[in-house]
Structure formats: C-alpha cells, structure tokens
Write a protein that holds these residues in place. Structure first.
Motif, PDB file in Angstrom:
ATOM      1  N   GLU A  49      51.061  29.339 -14.074  1.00 52.38           N
ATOM      2  CA  GLU A  49      51.700  30.637 -13.890  1.00 52.38           C
ATOM      3  C   GLU A  49      52.228  30.762 -12.468  1.00 52.38           C
ATOM      4  O   GLU A  49      51.517  30.490 -11.499  1.00 52.38           O
ATOM      5  CB  GLU A  49      50.694  31.758 -14.152  1.00 52.38           C
ATOM      6  N   ARG A  93      55.552  34.187 -15.180  1.00 47.72           N
ATOM      7  CA  ARG A  93      55.881  33.258 -16.267  1.00 47.72           C
ATOM      8  C   ARG A  93      55.313  31.875 -15.945  1.00 47.72           C
ATOM      9  O   ARG A  93      54.973  31.578 -14.806  1.00 47.72           O
ATOM     10  CB  ARG A  93      57.396  33.160 -16.441  1.00 47.72           C
ATOM     11  N   SER A  94      55.256  31.046 -16.952  1.00 49.16           N
ATOM     12  CA  SER A  94      54.762  29.687 -16.777  1.00 49.16           C
ATOM     13  C   SER A  94      55.895  28.798 -16.267  1.00 49.16           C
ATOM     14  O   SER A  94      57.028  28.878 -16.751  1.00 49.16           O
ATOM     15  CB  SER A  94      54.223  29.154 -18.111  1.00 49.16           C
ATOM     16  N   LEU A  95      55.563  27.965 -15.280  1.00 50.47           N
ATOM     17  CA  LEU A  95      56.552  27.107 -14.634  1.00 50.47           C
ATOM     18  C   LEU A  95      56.079  25.662 -14.723  1.00 50.47           C
ATOM     19  O   LEU A  95      54.896  25.384 -14.545  1.00 50.47           O
ATOM     20  CB  LEU A  95      56.662  27.518 -13.163  1.00 50.47           C
ATOM     21  N   THR A 112      51.871  22.384 -14.202  1.00 49.79           N
ATOM     22  CA  THR A 112      52.325  23.497 -15.026  1.00 49.79           C
ATOM     23  C   THR A 112      51.353  24.638 -14.842  1.00 49.79           C
ATOM     24  O   THR A 112      50.136  24.434 -14.896  1.00 49.79           O
ATOM     25  CB  THR A 112      52.384  23.109 -16.520  1.00 49.79           C
ATOM     26  N   HIS A 129      60.985  35.203 -12.027  1.00 52.27           N
ATOM     27  CA  HIS A 129      60.147  34.504 -13.011  1.00 52.27           C
ATOM     28  C   HIS A 129      58.657  34.597 -12.690  1.00 52.27           C
ATOM     29  O   HIS A 129      57.842  33.932 -13.334  1.00 52.27           O
ATOM     30  CB  HIS A 129      60.590  33.042 -13.121  1.00 52.27           C
ATOM     31  N   THR A 133      61.233  24.088 -13.998  1.00 50.77           N
ATOM     32  CA  THR A 133      61.797  24.757 -15.163  1.00 50.77           C
ATOM     33  C   THR A 133      60.807  25.810 -15.663  1.00 50.77           C
ATOM     34  O   THR A 133      59.589  25.641 -15.543  1.00 50.77           O
ATOM     35  CB  THR A 133      62.094  23.783 -16.324  1.00 50.77           C
ATOM     36  N   VAL A 134      61.339  26.875 -16.227  1.00 48.42           N
ATOM     37  CA  VAL A 134      60.508  27.903 -16.840  1.00 48.42           C
ATOM     38  C   VAL A 134      60.101  27.382 -18.199  1.00 48.42           C
ATOM     39  O   VAL A 134      60.920  26.870 -18.968  1.00 48.42           O
ATOM     40  CB  VAL A 134      61.288  29.227 -16.966  1.00 48.42           C
ATOM     41  N   TYR A 156      63.614  31.989  -8.285  1.00 49.97           N
ATOM     42  CA  TYR A 156      62.202  32.009  -8.664  1.00 49.97           C
ATOM     43  C   TYR A 156      61.629  33.416  -8.787  1.00 49.97           C
ATOM     44  O   TYR A 156      60.768  33.664  -9.633  1.00 49.97           O
ATOM     45  CB  TYR A 156      61.369  31.210  -7.655  1.00 49.97           C
TER      46      TYR A 156
END
Length: 157
Positions: free
Chosen positions: A113, A98-100, A111, A95, A151-152, A92
């Motif tokens: 950031e 990033r949006s997860l 969903t 990332h 998931t990214v 993690y």
C-alpha cells in the motif's frame, strides 16, 4: 515533412500554459511519412477528455501556424491508462491508499500500500505472502532514483 520534437515540445508548453492541473508525462514525435505526435498528459486528480481536447486544439493550432495548414501529421493527446507505469513523481499523490507494484533498480520487486508520496520518493507498507498467510511489513521508503518502474495494482474485488 519532419516535425522538430524540441519545437513541438515548446508549442506544447505554450498550449498547456499556466494550468497547474496539467503536466506532461511523455511526448513522442515519429519521423514517418505521416508524422505522429503522441502527447501523454496527467494531473493531480487525473485528466478528463475535456482537458485533453483543449490542449489538443491549442497544440494543433500552433503546429498549423508554424508548419502551415497543409502540413500532414497525426496528433493524439491522451492521459495514461490504468495499466501505464507511473513515470512522474506528481502522479503518485492521487494513488495514496492504493496498492503499488515497484520494480527496483537492483532487480527486486515490492508490492504494498502506498502510504506517502513526496518529491523524493514513496513510502509503502509491503505485503508479503508466505504460503497462504499475508503479512504486512513495516513501512519502507524508496527514493525515485531506486525505482525502475511503478504501477498501480488494479483489484477487481
């Protein structure tokens, strides 16, 4: 020929050695006529093909030494693709920002950031869409025990 998964796992740990930039995400050993060993590795900054090749050579050498040079098997050492779920808490960190997309154990989906990642869980600022407006909720913490899949979100903007 049957490859013993526990033995292959020990050989794999030996092949990785003390390299702190490499960790095991998944190991599968099929029990088909031609056994296939599939190793998925990752690292704090991701892994390149060189690291995968190095571990592959070391592991193949150990398997050949134990089972004999004439042993027939297939070996694949890879890193997770962009579409693969995050399965290890160490994945993690890189990332952040990033949006997860999270699927939680209770069936809900979130969903947003990724703001922080600790050894206990992740904090995300969830993005909620109402009609055509997007709003960002206050940051919320989700323990790894509550996360069924993460998931990214890949954006092409």
């Amino acid at each position: 020929m049957v490859l013993d998964r526990a033995l292959v796992l020990q050989m794999l740990h030996d092949a990785i050695g003390d390299d702190v930039d490499v960790f095991l995400v998944n190991l599968t050993v099929s029990d088909s006529v031609l056994p296939k060993v599939t190793v998925t590795l990752d690292g704090p900054q991701g892994l390149g093909i060189e690291e995968c090749a190095k571990v592959s050579r070391r592991l193949a050498r150990r398997i050949d030494e134990h089972y004999g040079e004439e042993a027939a098997y297939s070996l694949e050492v890879t890193s997770p693709g962009a579409d693969q779920p995050l399965t290890d808490p160490r994945q993690y960190q890189r990332h952040i920002g990033r949006s997860l997309a999270l699927k939680l154990a209770d069936g809900t989906e979130k969903t947003g950031e990724l703001l922080t990642a600790t050894s206990e869980g992740v904090e995300i600022a969830e993005v909620v869409k109402v009609k055509t407006k997007k709003s960002i909720l206050p940051a919320a913490f989700f323990p790894f025990g509550d996360i069924k899949e993460a998931t990214v979100v890949i954006s092409f903007k």
